[in-house]
Motif scaffolding. Sequence first.
Motif, mmCIF file in Angstrom:
data_model
loop_
_atom_site.group_PDB
_atom_site.id
_atom_site.type_symbol
_atom_site.label_atom_id
_atom_site.label_comp_id
_atom_site.label_asym_id
_atom_site.label_seq_id
_atom_site.Cartn_x
_atom_site.Cartn_y
_atom_site.Cartn_z
ATOM 1 N N MET A 62 27.561 36.861 42.099
ATOM 2 C CA MET A 62 27.784 37.761 40.965
ATOM 3 C C MET A 62 29.055 38.571 41.158
ATOM 4 O O MET A 62 29.389 38.967 42.260
ATOM 5 C CB MET A 62 26.591 38.706 40.804
ATOM 6 C CG MET A 62 25.307 38.037 40.336
ATOM 7 S SD MET A 62 23.968 39.216 40.148
ATOM 8 C CE MET A 62 24.533 40.141 38.726
ATOM 9 N N LEU A 63 29.764 38.793 40.082
ATOM 10 C CA LEU A 63 30.993 39.565 40.101
ATOM 11 C C LEU A 63 30.643 41.036 39.906
ATOM 12 O O LEU A 63 30.226 41.441 38.828
ATOM 13 C CB LEU A 63 31.919 39.080 38.982
ATOM 14 C CG LEU A 63 33.360 39.572 38.974
ATOM 15 C CD1 LEU A 63 34.100 39.075 40.207
ATOM 16 C CD2 LEU A 63 34.064 39.088 37.710
ATOM 17 N N LYS A 64 30.806 41.834 40.967
ATOM 18 C CA LYS A 64 30.434 43.242 40.912
ATOM 19 C C LYS A 64 31.582 44.117 41.389
ATOM 20 O O LYS A 64 32.401 43.693 42.190
ATOM 21 C CB LYS A 64 29.216 43.500 41.800
ATOM 22 C CG LYS A 64 27.941 42.819 41.365
ATOM 23 C CD LYS A 64 26.794 43.209 42.283
ATOM 24 C CE LYS A 64 25.488 42.584 41.840
ATOM 25 N NZ LYS A 64 24.350 42.989 42.693
ATOM 26 N N GLY A 65 31.617 45.359 40.908
ATOM 27 C CA GLY A 65 32.588 46.317 41.400
ATOM 28 C C GLY A 65 33.744 46.542 40.450
ATOM 29 O O GLY A 65 33.603 46.444 39.226
ATOM 30 N N LYS A 95 37.930 43.415 42.907
ATOM 31 C CA LYS A 95 36.996 42.291 42.960
ATOM 32 C C LYS A 95 37.363 41.137 42.028
ATOM 33 O O LYS A 95 36.860 40.020 42.192
ATOM 34 C CB LYS A 95 35.581 42.769 42.619
ATOM 35 C CG LYS A 95 35.041 43.814 43.587
ATOM 36 C CD LYS A 95 35.007 43.305 45.024
ATOM 37 C CE LYS A 95 34.374 44.340 45.951
ATOM 38 N NZ LYS A 95 34.392 43.911 47.365
ATOM 39 N N GLY A 96 38.210 41.391 41.052
ATOM 40 C CA GLY A 96 38.604 40.346 40.121
ATOM 41 C C GLY A 96 39.693 40.840 39.197
ATOM 42 O O GLY A 96 39.945 42.049 39.091
ATOM 43 N N ILE A 97 40.368 39.906 38.538
ATOM 44 C CA ILE A 97 41.455 40.231 37.618
ATOM 45 C C ILE A 97 41.178 39.602 36.258
ATOM 46 O O ILE A 97 40.919 38.399 36.162
ATOM 47 C CB ILE A 97 42.800 39.702 38.152
ATOM 48 C CG1 ILE A 97 43.222 40.479 39.401
ATOM 49 C CG2 ILE A 97 43.884 39.774 37.074
ATOM 50 C CD1 ILE A 97 44.456 39.919 40.089
ATOM 51 N N VAL A 98 41.201 40.424 35.213
ATOM 52 C CA VAL A 98 41.171 39.907 33.850
ATOM 53 C C VAL A 98 42.612 39.747 33.387
ATOM 54 O O VAL A 98 43.361 40.722 33.292
ATOM 55 C CB VAL A 98 40.400 40.845 32.907
ATOM 56 C CG1 VAL A 98 40.583 40.396 31.457
ATOM 57 C CG2 VAL A 98 38.922 40.861 33.263
ATOM 58 N N VAL A 138 17.298 40.871 29.483
ATOM 59 C CA VAL A 138 18.100 39.726 29.937
ATOM 60 C C VAL A 138 17.675 39.370 31.353
ATOM 61 O O VAL A 138 16.984 40.139 32.024
ATOM 62 C CB VAL A 138 19.619 40.037 29.888
ATOM 63 C CG1 VAL A 138 20.064 40.301 28.457
ATOM 64 C CG2 VAL A 138 19.972 41.233 30.790
ATOM 65 N N ASN A 139 18.090 38.189 31.825
ATOM 66 C CA ASN A 139 17.721 37.817 33.191
ATOM 67 C C ASN A 139 18.494 38.657 34.195
ATOM 68 O O ASN A 139 19.532 39.250 33.870
ATOM 69 C CB ASN A 139 17.921 36.309 33.429
ATOM 70 C CG ASN A 139 19.378 35.905 33.503
ATOM 71 O OD1 ASN A 139 20.122 36.336 34.386
ATOM 72 N ND2 ASN A 139 19.804 35.061 32.580
ATOM 73 N N LYS A 140 18.013 38.717 35.407
ATOM 74 C CA LYS A 140 18.540 39.642 36.414
ATOM 75 C C LYS A 140 19.976 39.343 36.816
ATOM 76 O O LYS A 140 20.663 40.214 37.357
ATOM 77 C CB LYS A 140 17.649 39.644 37.655
ATOM 78 C CG LYS A 140 17.610 38.320 38.405
ATOM 79 C CD LYS A 140 16.726 38.420 39.641
ATOM 80 C CE LYS A 140 16.706 37.116 40.428
ATOM 81 N NZ LYS A 140 15.866 37.211 41.647
ATOM 82 N N ASN A 141 20.442 38.118 36.575
ATOM 83 C CA ASN A 141 21.812 37.761 36.946
ATOM 84 C C ASN A 141 22.822 37.997 35.837
ATOM 85 O O ASN A 141 24.015 37.769 36.032
ATOM 86 C CB ASN A 141 21.872 36.291 37.380
ATOM 87 C CG ASN A 141 21.137 36.057 38.683
ATOM 88 O OD1 ASN A 141 21.151 36.899 39.576
ATOM 89 N ND2 ASN A 141 20.460 34.926 38.792
ATOM 90 N N PHE A 142 22.371 38.445 34.668
ATOM 91 C CA PHE A 142 23.284 38.712 33.559
ATOM 92 C C PHE A 142 24.113 39.948 33.890
ATOM 93 O O PHE A 142 23.577 41.010 34.195
ATOM 94 C CB PHE A 142 22.490 38.922 32.271
ATOM 95 C CG PHE A 142 23.332 38.980 31.029
ATOM 96 C CD1 PHE A 142 23.797 37.812 30.436
ATOM 97 C CD2 PHE A 142 23.659 40.199 30.443
ATOM 98 C CE1 PHE A 142 24.568 37.853 29.282
ATOM 99 C CE2 PHE A 142 24.426 40.254 29.293
ATOM 100 C CZ PHE A 142 24.887 39.068 28.710
ATOM 101 N N LEU A 143 25.424 39.816 33.837
ATOM 102 C CA LEU A 143 26.327 40.889 34.247
ATOM 103 C C LEU A 143 26.476 41.949 33.161
ATOM 104 O O LEU A 143 26.747 41.634 32.000
ATOM 105 C CB LEU A 143 27.718 40.322 34.561
ATOM 106 C CG LEU A 143 27.821 39.392 35.763
ATOM 107 C CD1 LEU A 143 29.178 38.686 35.768
ATOM 108 C CD2 LEU A 143 27.628 40.172 37.056
ATOM 109 N N LEU A 144 26.318 43.190 33.557
ATOM 110 C CA LEU A 144 26.575 44.323 32.673
ATOM 111 C C LEU A 144 27.774 45.075 33.233
ATOM 112 O O LEU A 144 27.682 45.735 34.274
ATOM 113 C CB LEU A 144 25.357 45.234 32.609
ATOM 114 C CG LEU A 144 24.162 44.702 31.820
ATOM 115 C CD1 LEU A 144 22.951 45.595 32.025
ATOM 116 C CD2 LEU A 144 24.500 44.616 30.346
#
Length: 298
Positions: free
Chosen positions: A1-4, A37-40, A177-183
């Motif tokens: 999962m993408l977090k942070g 953690k990631g780039i948009v 939503v399921n637990k892996n759905f990113l908010l």
Amino acid sequence: MLKGSIVAIITPMDEKGKICKTSLKNLIQYHIKNKTKGIVAVGTTGESSTLNQEEHVHTVLLMLEFSEGKIPIIAGTGANSTSEAIILTNKFEKSGILGCLTVVPYYNKPTQKGLYEHFKLISENTDIPQILYNVPSRTGCDMLPKTVIKLSKLNNIIGIKEATGDLSRINTIKKNVNKNFLLISGDDNTALDFIQLGGNGVISVTANIAAKQMSKMCNLALKNDFINARIINNKLQSIHEALFIESNPIPIKWAAWKLGMIKYHTLRLPLTPLSFNSQNILKKALKQSNIKNHFKNI
């Protein structure tokens, strides 16, 4: 999962408005070094609305090249035409991007049924994971939680960037939503509260110039250390606010230039340079937030 902390990165341009590869590469390295953690790539902050499709794709692919696999890249692929969004999304099949950030269609103000059908058709035409993006202040159309919940049932729709600032939506969406759905928050000003209420992180404008602070703040919050996370966030509060004194990305591009992170603060029309009065307000906020100069003095 993408977090942070995920940065909604600016697209640096030279004095003629062409993509500045040197500055872009430096920005990517800055975020790798500071543990973003990631780039948009080429979202609202990346001036997607003023880049043509060829430039849009080229810029995302440049970021993939410069990142060398050290940081995930998410491509902005939204459009107010469903067919255009599908075409743009398909440009990145097998490119190596982590996923796509797809904004609610702007200007034409579809119904909730229209929004569902729009995102459903995109998801059916790609294997790339899709992150929904709801920002009614810019699109003129609000995707309601019930539509998000319905879309979350589709296989490759993995999360949402929720930029309304309405924190009451988090629990409504999360419990359905399921637990892996990113908010993911799309609002720096309320991002910490968003995480405290169960969110996974933020797609941040502030992180463009305060990557280390945003990364640390999010990491602490995700470990439930909200006391120390809030100390960092309080120091950043004035910059969260000042970066929206004029339309994004006008202020953040000027701030990045002032801090020596990019060679020019060029924007394309209809965006115009930050006004003198706003420059003074933003300069004061940079000092209050204790954001260190990167290469030159303010």
